[in-house]
Each structure stands twice: as structure tokens, then as C-alpha cells.
Scaffold this active site. Structure first.
Site, PDB file in Angstrom:
ATOM      1  CD1 TRP A  74      -1.848  -2.317   1.784  1.00 25.37           C
ATOM      2  CD2 TRP A  74      -3.061  -1.273   0.219  1.00 25.37           C
ATOM      3  NE1 TRP A  74      -2.845  -3.175   1.413  1.00 25.37           N
ATOM      4  CE2 TRP A  74      -3.627  -2.552   0.449  1.00 25.37           C
ATOM      5  CE3 TRP A  74      -3.654  -0.436  -0.725  1.00 25.37           C
ATOM      6  CZ2 TRP A  74      -4.756  -3.010  -0.229  1.00 25.37           C
ATOM      7  CZ3 TRP A  74      -4.774  -0.886  -1.400  1.00 25.37           C
ATOM      8  CH2 TRP A  74      -5.324  -2.156  -1.148  1.00 25.37           C
ATOM      9  CG  ASP A 321     -33.658   4.541 -11.003  1.00 25.43           C
ATOM     10  OD1 ASP A 321     -34.776   4.263 -10.548  1.00 25.43           O
ATOM     11  OD2 ASP A 321     -32.911   5.404 -10.510  1.00 25.43           O
ATOM     12  CD  GLU A 375     -38.264   4.867 -11.984  1.00 28.72           C
ATOM     13  OE1 GLU A 375     -38.733   4.507 -10.908  1.00 28.72           O
ATOM     14  OE2 GLU A 375     -37.166   5.430 -12.097  1.00 28.72           O
TER      15      GLU A 375
END
Length: 663
Positions: A74, A321, A375
Site C-alpha cells: 500500500w 432508473d 422509468e
């Protein structure tokens, strides 16, 4: 388009068509077609190519980019620095095969003028959350054996879709998050037995907040890992295909999560990389970011996302959506669309409209049998009309006024005051030149703060009086109306029908995902299947009726057939009678009054009852004799005048009659 009110706005339509065609040409460029352009997922992201790893991302404002993860402990290291390939902002890193392995975690560290930070790759295909630290990271996903599809090729069912809407996490009964594998083993067989032919799955793209219902997406190319692995999702889709079901997923391209580390907001340090800058780029009501659909790179990202789910997971289409929010600069919030001017004024985001047209073009080019559903609550004309007719190209649109009307009736009006003419109008009020899908209730109507329809009808009596032998009046009323409401909605549905999982058997209570306001409880984020499995409860009877209703709709191809024709409507009697697909549908909504010899006009012939909501098997009183041969009789001596049928219509009962000798 055949809508006569459109002609006054021909200039606006022509301008939109020109924008769509011009944008498609510009994007395709040297590609054979737009579908070839929409393959960014094969270039960007992490791939194993030619014996090694290659990782590419688009970050035009970045001044440096490094790969960090388990391979670097990391830490930012010079040997893991990306190279900028062009002024456009494409970055690339190549690594040997042994640098990373299946399951390794990684992310990016970007630097930009004035700052820097960690980011999950925008094109990541696998993102997981550490259960202890709750930190999200991308994950190398390259299993030794790629998934082997069994149902290949798959031929989707023909005719109007009968949709079973599901959420994988809440599809099980325990107080926890369900999995793809559990759904495949335990819930999919229920859907098949129920007779529906289409699965519509919510919340598939990765979203960090479970309670967002999947609508705050952070990683658009990664299937939600809380439900399992990509292979387990593929196995679910494969099993659905083997059972003859098409599979749709919710595609949320109307907005994106605000998250900056695990999302794509401020990915390269700017607030305008993927989104509009400033206030226009933020949806205050939804606490989310708004895409800039006029940007070629954004179109590349979103169009590639459409193709990715078709290519990689073999889904059969999408429910798009939040279309209304995309289409209007004010997102349609609190707005009543009362004039056609509302669809063609400066409030319309024509770049968004263009994107939707291009998305449909790509989807249908890649998978001609795929279906797309819009929708939209605004009624924007042309959404579900073909491109060649000047439309946007969706296959269907939702009839969103129907569930709203049912909730208003159940919530505000005693059923003895329901107006039959008004009900008939609402059920059939749609754009008849566009295909529509009707529903009594989806997940939306059962969210916390609202109630499922059955709960509106029955109330608290649902907790103590659902035994099949209990004749509690409020439960009797609710059960009877629940069946009638669902049947008349299906019988008048234009070109498809939808049901949310569990609502078919009257699932009690509401939907609420774990959140601080409920002490992170899963109590309402589950489905209580044991209720329908208990033969002593009315839930089983409601489920039995739904199965019979769906079977009838499939046998007679009711949705998708010619529009229903009203035979008789009488408000005082609370009677609605209509004909569709050769069937006669008779509804007596009166709370107390039954009619022993109700006469109404009907086509000449003999009819038999094929569905009776008052049947004892469905929790009714068994008042109708199914053996009776119902024969139309001419009115008067002249055999060429109107024929009438006579029926016994018990109160709060629906009957369906078919011509005898037909199948």
C-alpha cells in the site's frame, strides 16, 4: 409519431433527431458502428493481455498516477507509476504476470494540481469491502477457470413481459444480506413456479451504502460483491435462462454517488470530469452527482457500461432508473406536467435525451432481442417509440400513474366511494402509440414511510387474523380487493405487467434497509416466505390466485393484445365489465351488494368461467357455480340486435369468462 399534439413541436423534434445522428457519427468515428465504439470496458480497466497485466484509466487533470495495493504494501512506488499516453488523459501501466494474482486488492493513487488522493479505478470490475475496516478496494478477479455458460444460446420468451422484480439482498427470510447463490437455489424456483417470465433485478452495480437500494452507484462495472462473486451472478442468470426467464437489471445512469475514494466523483481532482460542474452537477434531493451527457468521454463510459452487462453477464435488457431526473434541468421535482410545452422547452436536457437514444441504439445493436424500459413519470412523448419514427428507442415505458392511483384510492377513499369511470380512465390512460408496462405496486410503493398495498387495505389486522378460517371483516375486505386490484391491473395492462417479490401473496409491512434510524435492523429488509408456505394462512390463498391469474394472462396473451373494450360501467353498482383477448372480465367492487342476474352487452356465444376471485381455493366464499353455461340472449325478437349476457356477480368479486370450446 402518431400523437397529433406533437406536430406543433416538429422543429424541436427535428433538432433532437439531428443532435442524436450527429453525435452518433462523431462518436463512432472510424469504428464500424456505435456498438464498436461502446467497448471501452475492453480497453480501460485491468486486463490480462499477452502474458501480462495492463491497467488503463482516464484522468485528464491528473499529474501522476500510481498503482498501490498488496503488491506494494500500500505504498506509492516509482516502479508502479502509470505513463500518460496522450493529451486526452489516458494513463497506462503494464506489469508482468506474477506482479498480481487472483484476489489481490489494489487501488490508484492520483496526484493533481493542488492535491491528490486514493481512488478506486473507474472501470474496476470487482470491488470489495473489508468487513472490519469497511474500506473498499478493487480486487484482481481472474479465477483459474472462467465461467462456462450452460444455457447458450438463450432465446428470450416471446410476447409481453410478465416481470418479477427482485432485490437479491432482501430476497431471503433471515435478518442478513442474501446472496446470488442463495437466490438461485431458493427464490428462483418460486419465480418459475409463479409463472412470470422475466426477472428484473435491483441493485446489481456496486454501491457502498446498502440502504440506497442500489441507486447510489460507485463502481458501474462491478457487480455488487456483498451478494457474492461474479461467477455466482452469472450462474443465477444462467439458471434463469435455463428456466426460460429473461433477466433485466436496473441501470442507474441518471446520477452517481457522491463518494470520491470508492466512487468517480472528483476522480481526477476536478468536479467536472464525469459530471457538470457547480450546482448543475449536484442533485440536492438525492445527494448525488449528475453526469454531463454532452461530453464524449462520459458517453463512452456510459455506453460501454450498457454493452458490458450484455457482453459479460448476458443480461437481456435494462430498466433505466430515474429517467425524469435526467430529462429535465429541474429534475421534474414537484412538477405537474400539464402542457406539451413542458416537454419541449428550455428545461429539457437534450444532451440527456440524446444519450438515452444512443444507449438504446447500442443495446439493440449488440442484442437485438434485448428489451429496455424507461422509468419516467413526466410522460415525455416518444420515449418508447422507434428511432425511425422520431422516438428515443425504448421498448417499453412504465405506466407510473397506475400504482399511484391505487395508493391514493386505498389511502384516501373508502372503496364504496371508488368511481368506476375514473378507475377505468386511470387504468387505460397511456400513450397508445408507445408500449407500456403496468403494475399495482413495485418496490417504490412499499418503502418505509409508505405501505404495501395489502397493508393499506388490511391494516394491523394482518398480524392476527390471516388464518384461512378467520373471517375478520377488515381482512376479508383487504384480501378480496387485493385480488381484484391485481387482476384488473393485469387485464388492462398495455404491453406488460410487473410485480415486486412477495407482493403477489400480500407480504405484510414495508421495506426498510438497515440504517441508523432503525438501529441497523434487517427486520424489514427480508421476505417472509414462511407465510406463503403455510397452508393454514390466507397468504397461500392469495399466492394461489396470483399463479392462476398469471397463467391465464400467459395462456390468452392478455397484455400485448388489442386494447380492452369497455362493455359496461355503472358507478352506483360499482360494476366494470370489459372484453380483451377474447375474454370477458367482470368486476363488482360493491362492498355489500351482490347481483343475481346482471345483464350487459356481450358478443354472441356461450361462455364459461375460467377465473373466479371468490373461489374458496383463493380465500373467497365460493358463491359462484363454475359449471353454469353462460349464454348470450338477443334483446327483443330481432336476432340481429344487441346480445346480452346475464351473470351472478357477488360483491367484491372478479370473474373472467372465456368462450366455450376455446383454449
Amino acid at each position: 409519431m402518431t400523437d397529433p399534439y406533437i406536430e406543433a413541436h416538429r422543429d424541436a423534434i427535428d433538432r433532437r433527431i439531428a443532435l442524436i445522428e450527429r453525435t452518433a457519427r462523431q462518436l463512432a468515428g472510424d469504428h464500424a458502428d456505435l456498438a464498436d465504439f461502446a467497448a471501452g470496458h475492453e480497453y480501460f480497466g485491468l486486463h490480462f493481455r499477452d502474458g501480462g497485466w495492463v491497467l488503463r484509466e482516464w484522468a485528464p487533470n491528473a499529474s501522476a498516477m500510481h498503482l498501490v495495493g498488496q503488491l506494494s504494501d500500500w505504498q506509492v512506488r516509482d516502479d508502479l507509476a502509470f505513463q500518460r499516453l496522450d493529451a486526452h488523459g489516458t494513463w497506462e501501466l503494464r506489469l508482468p504476470a506474477d506482479a498480481m494474482g487472483h484476489g489481490d486488492l489494489y487501488r490508484l493513487h492520483l496526484q493533481w494540481p493542488g492535491g491528490g488522493g486514493d481512488r478506486i479505478p473507474a472501470w474496476a470490475r470487482r470491488v470489495v469491502q473489508d468487513p472490519d475496516t469497511l474500506i473498499f478496494n478493487a480486487q484482481v478477479w481472474r479465477p483459474d477457470t472462467p465461467y462456462q455458460w450452460r444455457s447458450d444460446p438463450f432465446t428470450p420468451p416471446q410476447g409481453a413481459p410478465l416481470i418479477y422484480e427482485v432485490h437479491i439482498g432482501m430476497a431471503q427470510a433471515e435478518g442478513r444480506v442474501g446472496t446470488y447463490a442463495q437466490f438461485t437455489a431458493e427464490v428462483l424456483p418460486r419465480v418459475v413456479a409463479a409463472g412470470y417470465d422475466t426477472l428484473q433485478i435491483m441493485a446489481i452495480p456496486e454501491h457502498p451504502y446498502y440502504g440506497s437500494y442500489g441507486y447510489h452507484v460507485t463502481s458501474f462495472f462491478a457487480p455488487a460483491s456483498r451478494f457474492g462473486t461474479p461467477e455466482e451472478l452469472k450462474a443465477l442468470i444462467d439458471a434463469a435462462h435455463a428456466a426460460g426467464l429473461r433477466v433485466l437489471i436496473d441501470l442507474v445512469h441518471s446520477h452517481a454517488a457522491n463518494n470520491e475514494v470508492e466512487g468517480i466523483s472528483r476522480f481526477d481532482g476536478t468536479d467536472y470530469q464525469f459530471f457538470h460542474s457547480g450546482d448543475r452537477g449536484r442533485h440536492v434531493a438525492w445527494d448525488s452527482r449528475l453526469f454531463d451527457y454532452g461530453k464524449p468521454e462520459v458517453l463512452h463510459f456510459l455506453l460501454s457500461n450498457c454493452r458490458y452487462w450484455l457482453d459479460e453477464f448476458r443480461v437481456d435488457g435494462f430498466r433505466f432508473d430515474g429517467i425524469t431526473s435526467m430529462l429535465y434541468l429541474d429534475h421534474g421535482l414537484g412538477k405537474a406536467f400539464t402542457s406539451y410545452d413542458d416537454y419541449f422547452n428550455a428545461n429539457v436536457d437534450e444532451d440527456a435525451l440524446c444519450y438515452l437514444a444512443l444507449a438504446n441504439q447500442v443495446i439493440h445493436a449488440v442484442q437485438p432481442e434485448a428489451i429496455t424500459i424507461a422509468e419516467d413519470m413526466s410522460g415525455m412523448p416518444g420515449l418508447a417509440r422507434p428511432r425511425e419514427d422520431g422516438g428515443i428507442g425504448f421498448d417499453y415505458r412504465f405506466a407510473m400513474g397506475v400504482p399511484d392511483h391505487w395508493i391514493r384510492l386505498a389511502k384516501d377513499t373508502p372503496d364504496e366511494q371508488w368511481h368506476m369511470g375514473g378507475l377505468w380512465f386511470e387504468l387505460n390512460n397511456r400513450r397508445h402509440d408507445e408500449k407500456t408496462i403496468s403494475y399495482t405496486e413495485s418496490h417504490d410503493q412499499a418503502l418505509v414511510g409508505d405501505q404495501a398495498l395489502v397493508f393499506r387495505l388490511i391494516g394491523d389486522a394482518i398480524y392476527d387474523h390471516m388464518h384461512r378460517d378467520d373471517r375478520h371483516p377488515q381482512v376479508e375486505r383487504g384480501v378480496a380487493l387485493h385480488k381484484m386490484i391485481r387482476l384488473i391491473t393485469l387485464a388492462t395492462a398495455g404491453h406488460g405487467y410487473l410485480n415486486f417479490m412477495g407482493n403477489e401473496f400480500g407480504h405484510p409491512e414495508w421495506i426498510d434497509f438497515p440504517r441508523p434510524g432503525n438501529n441497523w435492523s434487517y427486520h424489514y429488509a427480508r421476505r417472509q416466505w414462511h407465510l406463503v408456505d403455510d397452508p393454514d394462512l390466507k397468504y397461500r390463498q392469495l399466492d394461489r390466485f396470483d399463479k392462476a391469474m398469471i397463467a391465464l394472462a400467459r395462456q390468452w396473451a392478455v397484455p400485448g393484445s388489442a386494447a380492452p373494450r369497455l362493455l359496461w360501467e355503472h358507478d352506483e353498482d360499482k360494476i366494470l365489465l370489459f372484453r380483451r383477448a377474447g375474454l370477458i372480465f367482470a368486476f363488482n367492487f360493491h362492498p355489500t351488494r351482490s347481483f343475481s342476474d346482471y345483464r350487459f352487452p356481450a358478443p354472441e356465444g356461450h361462455y364459461g368461467i375460467v377465473l373466479d376471485s371468490d373461489d374458496g381455493a383463493f380465500g373467497g366464499h365460493g358463491r359462484v357455480d363454475h359449471a353454469v353455461d353462460h349464454v348470450t340472449l338477443p334483446e327483443g325478437a330481432d336476432p340481429h340486435i344487441i346480445h346480452r349476457l346475464s351473470l351472478y356477480l357477488p360483491n367484491r368479486t372478479a370473474l373472467v369468462l372465456a368462450p366455450q370450446g376455446s383454449s
